[in-house]
Write an enzyme that holds these catalytic residues in place. Structure first.
Site, mmCIF file in Angstrom:
data_model
loop_
_atom_site.group_PDB
_atom_site.id
_atom_site.type_symbol
_atom_site.label_atom_id
_atom_site.label_comp_id
_atom_site.label_asym_id
_atom_site.label_seq_id
_atom_site.Cartn_x
_atom_site.Cartn_y
_atom_site.Cartn_z
ATOM 1 N N SER A 139 0.824 -1.208 0.000
ATOM 2 C CA SER A 139 0.000 0.000 0.000
ATOM 3 C C SER A 139 0.863 1.265 0.000
ATOM 4 C CB SER A 139 -0.921 0.015 1.227
ATOM 5 O OG SER A 139 -1.605 1.246 1.321
ATOM 6 N N SER A 157 -0.477 4.147 0.820
ATOM 7 C CA SER A 157 -1.118 5.096 1.738
ATOM 8 C C SER A 157 -0.183 5.635 2.816
ATOM 9 C CB SER A 157 -2.356 4.456 2.375
ATOM 10 O OG SER A 157 -3.360 4.248 1.413
ATOM 11 N N THR A 200 -8.924 -0.704 2.641
ATOM 12 C CA THR A 200 -8.892 -1.250 1.296
ATOM 13 C C THR A 200 -9.552 -2.618 1.335
ATOM 14 O OG1 THR A 200 -7.450 -1.691 -0.602
ATOM 15 C CG2 THR A 200 -6.556 -2.211 1.581
ATOM 16 N N LYS A 239 -14.058 -2.846 2.777
ATOM 17 C CA LYS A 239 -14.881 -1.671 2.502
ATOM 18 C C LYS A 239 -16.368 -1.885 2.774
ATOM 19 C CE LYS A 239 -11.738 0.411 -0.875
ATOM 20 N NZ LYS A 239 -11.613 1.005 -2.225
ATOM 21 N N ASN A 261 -14.266 3.589 2.634
ATOM 22 C CA ASN A 261 -12.809 3.482 2.591
ATOM 23 C C ASN A 261 -12.148 4.386 3.629
ATOM 24 O OD1 ASN A 261 -13.044 6.068 1.404
ATOM 25 N ND2 ASN A 261 -11.261 5.712 0.093
ATOM 26 N N ASP A 307 -13.175 7.658 -2.465
ATOM 27 C CA ASP A 307 -12.835 7.196 -3.818
ATOM 28 C C ASP A 307 -13.633 7.957 -4.872
ATOM 29 O OD1 ASP A 307 -10.943 5.283 -3.116
ATOM 30 O OD2 ASP A 307 -12.450 3.715 -2.835
ATOM 31 N N GLY A 360 -14.763 -3.537 -16.719
ATOM 32 C CA GLY A 360 -14.790 -4.264 -15.459
ATOM 33 C C GLY A 360 -16.050 -3.994 -14.665
ATOM 34 N N GLY A 414 -16.101 -4.697 -10.847
ATOM 35 C CA GLY A 414 -15.850 -4.926 -9.427
ATOM 36 C C GLY A 414 -16.246 -3.736 -8.572
ATOM 37 N N TYR A 453 -1.768 1.385 -10.511
ATOM 38 C CA TYR A 453 -0.584 2.241 -10.382
ATOM 39 C C TYR A 453 0.714 1.451 -10.280
ATOM 40 C CZ TYR A 453 -0.896 1.343 -5.304
ATOM 41 O OH TYR A 453 -0.959 0.737 -4.070
ATOM 42 N N GLY A 460 -3.654 5.142 -11.567
ATOM 43 C CA GLY A 460 -4.101 4.857 -10.218
ATOM 44 C C GLY A 460 -3.526 5.800 -9.178
#
Length: 279
Positions: A22, A24, A69, A73, A94, A110, A133, A135, A222, A240
């Protein structure tokens, strides 16, 4: 006018599984350094769905907030005292912020982060869009497109169940969603805005079908970057890291009370970290 921190010290962390890679911590710590928040810390913790309740129960009043993450969530929602309308719209949290009274409030950065990233690149509205996608990130993309897209959104998916899911999200979010089989995804690359929400490698086969003149591509990956699709794209490209930085800016503001959060410093830290990982 800049806002001062809501407290002089605070603990925060990102939770999820897997969590090792991550970005973050890099982004949030860069913000703390730029804002002079010497008494603030930001960690990462490997936490599964089965472990989230126990983790929350073990926190004391030094904690200010959490970034979440996958796979947490949705799992965290029953454990919170309330969630924002934005989080409720996609049933995904999130961000958790702890109030002085211990109240746990959930939010979703997000969606506004995606909107802010697009607006930074001059994309304020589009006539139509493609989503690759179906998801959890795809539902956030639809929520963002509810504010940005004037017309139809076409979602390219791999199964009828995924197609039904995307149409349901469209109805819920007020977005006109048409679904199409993944085998036809190359057709969607001609849209003025293409948002790819797929795992690494899933869109590599589309790189050779990129139109000579394209709209804007927003690929939410990313690492590794660029994806084959992003490298082949003829037109503006967002990655990303753009999404991650903009949503992290909002998280820092929610958790610390400091506004505005230092976008440029956070992006620079993220870029440096990705370069170091690439060797």
């Amino acid at each position: 006018m800049p806002h001062s921190p809501s407290r002089t010290t605070g603990r925060a962390a990102v939770l999820g599984s897997p969590i090792t890679h991550s970005l973050s911590p890099v982004l949030h710590r860069a913000a703390y350094a730029e804002l002079g928040l010497d008494g603030w810390t930001y960690e990462r913790h490997e936490v599964t769905e089965d472990g989230i309740a126990g983790f929350l129960a073990g926190l004391d009043t030094s904690w200010a907030g959490l970034s979440l993450t996958m796979p947490l969530k949705r799992a965290v929602i029953p454990l919170l005292d309330g969630i924002s309308e934005t989080a409720a719209s996609v049933e995904a949290v999130n961000t958790v912020v702890f109030g002085p009274d211990g109240r746990r409030s959930g939010d979703n950065t997000d969606i506004p982060g995606m909107i802010a990233a697009l607006e930074e690149r001059g994309v304020h509205s589009v006539e139509s869009a493609t989503v690759l996608g179906a998801g959890a990130t795809a539902s956030s993309a639809l929520a963002a497109l509810a504010r940005l897209c004037k017309g139809e959104v076409t979602a390219y998916v791999r199964s009828e169940e995924r197609a039904r899911q995307m149409r349901r999200w469209g109805e819920r979010l007020g977005v006109e969603v048409r679904t199409a089989d993944w085998a036809r995804a190359a057709e969607g690359l001609r849209a003025p805005l293409v948002i790819s929400t797929t795992p690494s490698g899933a869109t590599d086969g589309l790189a050779q079908a990129v139109p000579a003149t394209g709209g804007t591509l927003f690929d939410v990956l990313y690492d590794p970057w660029p994806t084959a699709l992003a490298a082949a794209w003829h037109g503006p490209v967002l990655g990303g890291l753009d999404l991650l930085v903009h949503q992290a800016v909002l998280q820092v503001e929610l958790m610390t009370g400091c506004r505005p959060a230092p976008l440029a410093a956070m992006r620079a830290a993220g870029e440096q970290e990705l370069r170091s990982r690439a060797g």
